[in-house]
Design a protein around this motif. Structure first.
Motif, mmCIF file in Angstrom:
data_model
loop_
_atom_site.group_PDB
_atom_site.id
_atom_site.type_symbol
_atom_site.label_atom_id
_atom_site.label_comp_id
_atom_site.label_asym_id
_atom_site.label_seq_id
_atom_site.Cartn_x
_atom_site.Cartn_y
_atom_site.Cartn_z
ATOM 1 N N THR A 7 0.789 -1.234 0.000
ATOM 2 C CA THR A 7 0.000 0.000 0.000
ATOM 3 C C THR A 7 0.821 1.284 0.000
ATOM 4 O OG1 THR A 7 -0.183 0.097 2.423
ATOM 5 C CG2 THR A 7 -1.843 -1.207 1.226
ATOM 6 N N TYR A 10 -0.120 4.321 -2.151
ATOM 7 C CA TYR A 10 -1.158 5.265 -1.744
ATOM 8 C C TYR A 10 -0.827 5.923 -0.402
ATOM 9 C CZ TYR A 10 -4.255 3.649 -5.483
ATOM 10 O OH TYR A 10 -4.808 3.372 -6.708
ATOM 11 N N LYS A 13 -2.872 8.869 0.736
ATOM 12 C CA LYS A 13 -4.283 8.705 1.086
ATOM 13 C C LYS A 13 -4.435 8.339 2.560
ATOM 14 C CE LYS A 13 -5.887 7.049 -3.467
ATOM 15 N NZ LYS A 13 -6.695 8.221 -3.817
ATOM 16 N N ALA A 14 -5.504 8.786 3.178
ATOM 17 C CA ALA A 14 -5.827 8.374 4.543
ATOM 18 C C ALA A 14 -6.114 6.875 4.558
ATOM 19 C CB ALA A 14 -7.031 9.153 5.054
ATOM 20 N N ASP A 16 -8.585 4.939 5.621
ATOM 21 C CA ASP A 16 -9.898 4.532 5.112
ATOM 22 C C ASP A 16 -9.982 4.665 3.597
ATOM 23 O OD1 ASP A 16 -12.400 3.958 6.986
ATOM 24 O OD2 ASP A 16 -10.997 5.198 8.097
ATOM 25 N N GLU A 17 -9.496 5.771 3.084
ATOM 26 C CA GLU A 17 -9.568 6.009 1.650
ATOM 27 C C GLU A 17 -8.714 4.989 0.897
ATOM 28 O OE1 GLU A 17 -8.885 9.594 -1.638
ATOM 29 O OE2 GLU A 17 -8.148 9.836 0.434
ATOM 30 N N MET A 18 -7.542 4.676 1.440
ATOM 31 C CA MET A 18 -6.679 3.674 0.808
ATOM 32 C C MET A 18 -7.372 2.322 0.770
ATOM 33 S SD MET A 18 -4.686 0.840 1.681
ATOM 34 C CE MET A 18 -4.183 1.024 3.384
ATOM 35 N N GLN A 20 -10.549 1.604 0.905
ATOM 36 C CA GLN A 20 -11.688 1.653 -0.018
ATOM 37 C C GLN A 20 -11.216 1.578 -1.468
ATOM 38 O OE1 GLN A 20 -13.952 5.336 0.028
ATOM 39 N NE2 GLN A 20 -15.825 4.261 -0.497
ATOM 40 N N THR A 21 -10.142 2.287 -1.782
ATOM 41 C CA THR A 21 -9.623 2.336 -3.154
ATOM 42 C C THR A 21 -9.134 0.970 -3.609
ATOM 43 O OG1 THR A 21 -8.950 4.653 -2.884
ATOM 44 C CG2 THR A 21 -7.918 3.414 -4.673
ATOM 45 N N HIS A 42 0.325 4.089 6.827
ATOM 46 C CA HIS A 42 -0.912 3.402 7.203
ATOM 47 C C HIS A 42 -0.758 2.474 8.405
ATOM 48 C CE1 HIS A 42 -1.507 4.066 2.696
ATOM 49 N NE2 HIS A 42 -2.257 4.956 3.318
ATOM 50 N N TYR A 65 -13.572 -3.763 4.919
ATOM 51 C CA TYR A 65 -13.470 -3.617 3.471
ATOM 52 C C TYR A 65 -13.210 -4.960 2.786
ATOM 53 C CZ TYR A 65 -13.432 1.442 4.082
ATOM 54 O OH TYR A 65 -13.784 2.734 4.393
ATOM 55 N N ASP A 297 -2.851 4.876 -10.142
ATOM 56 C CA ASP A 297 -4.156 4.233 -10.334
ATOM 57 C C ASP A 297 -4.160 3.327 -11.565
ATOM 58 O OD1 ASP A 297 -5.624 5.113 -8.124
ATOM 59 O OD2 ASP A 297 -6.105 7.020 -9.094
#
Length: 322
Positions: A7, A10, A13-14, A16-18, A20-21, A42, A65, A297
């Motif tokens: 990860t 990312y 990214k926060a 949660d956002e990571m 989810q992505t 993270h 998730y 992405d």
């Protein structure tokens, strides 16, 4: 098998956002950096260590998730000749093993490290030629005085904490081939194995399928990174495989990393996945995105898209046709 991702791509990214992505891309497992080269965006060691409430919340967030944690990763150089750098890496590794134990994560990934050439050296020395004989003397000293003593102690520590060590076979570090990994494993114990990344094998001239067989026979694959490499033969002819050209200067490099499927085709990757299962590895295939020609992405999406059709998700079962 499960498709995973390292990860660090990312890190901006926060949490949660990571989660989810990556979940939206079909990922089922995350490999989290705890410091060192991967950073700790993270997974904050000092916030989680020993705090059962925070650990439970952390694990529940991941599970919400549909994800699991395949490994904690703390790539650094615990054998660095500069004491401060080595001590920081050692503390990081120790804490990461402790947290992995407390979270129920089975693997900690890192590098073997690389020492200097004598006690008062300032920088690592990576011998890659057997002659002049000075290099042999350096290599002997490194293994006998630094590499084996350090990892023998750490292997025992990891075993006591029910954690496996996944050493990434990476140029610039003492363990960089199947042979060097097995040498260390034989000296230090079976808690040491590979975090096998084919991208670092290709540029060394090693066939990843054959490397899987060599390590798989010894049950020495603890984790797997999915990353591709392309060889630019004209530049290879000019620079050689130990090319020191900057990764940023891709037009002039002998080789560079690619997203899965953009260095080697689907058949080669299907052979890799099949050989992993054939030799007993049925765990996570963790995408590591370091492709300088694709956005984060797009690179992750294409890697996942190329791996999902060839990944073997179901257990084998009985051979019904015999």
């Amino acid at each position: 098998m499960k498709l995973g991702v390292f990860t660090v791509l990312y890190a901006d990214k926060a949490f949660d956002e990571m989660l989810q992505t990556v979940s939206a891309k079909g990922i089922k497992a995350v490999e989290l950096g705890t410091g060192g080269y991967p950073g700790d965006a993270h997974c904050k060691l000092d916030e989680l260590l020993g705090d059962e409430k925070k650990q439970q919340e952390f694990l529940e967030k991941v599970a919400s998730y549909g994800l699991t944690i395949s490994a904690l990763s703390c790539h650094a150089n615990p054998l660095h000749p500069q004491k401060k750098i080595a001590e920081e890496a050692d503390i990081l590794f120790t804490k990461t093993v402790q947290l992995a134990n407390q979270l129920g994560v089975p693997v900690v990934n890192t590098f073997s490290g690389c020492p200097g050439d004598h006690e008062n050296a300032l920088y690592p020395n990576w011998p890659v030629a057997p002659w002049p004989n000075d290099f042999q003397e350096i290599l002997k000293w490194q293994w006998e005085e630094k590499i084996i003593p350090y990892w023998k102690e750490k292997a025992l520590f990891a075993e006591e904490h029910h954690v496996k060590i996944g050493l990434e076979l990476h140029g610039g570090f003492s363990v960089h081939t199947p042979a060097t990994l097995l040498r260390l494993r034989e000296a230090c114990g079976e808690s040491i194995g590979a975090n096998l990344d084919p991208s670092h094998l290709w540029w060394q001239g090693i066939d990843p399928v054959e490397a899987i067989k060599i390590l798989g026979r010894e049950k020495a694959i603890h984790h797997f990174h999915a990353k591709d490499t392309i060889i630019d033969q004209p530049n290879m002819n000019r620079n050689g495989l130990t090319d020191m050209t900057s990764y940023a200067d891709m037009q002039k490099r002998a080789w560079y990393f690619r997203t899965v499927g953009y260095g080697h085709d689907a058949k080669f990757w299907a052979d890799i996945i099949s050989t992993l299962r054939l030799y007993g590895y049925d765990y996570v295939v963790s995408i590591e995105h370091e492709d300088g020609l694709m956005s984060i992405d797009e690179g992750l999406s294409k890697a996942a898209g190329n791996l999902l059709p060839i990944l073997m998700k179901d257990s084998v079962g009985a051979m019904w046709w015999t």
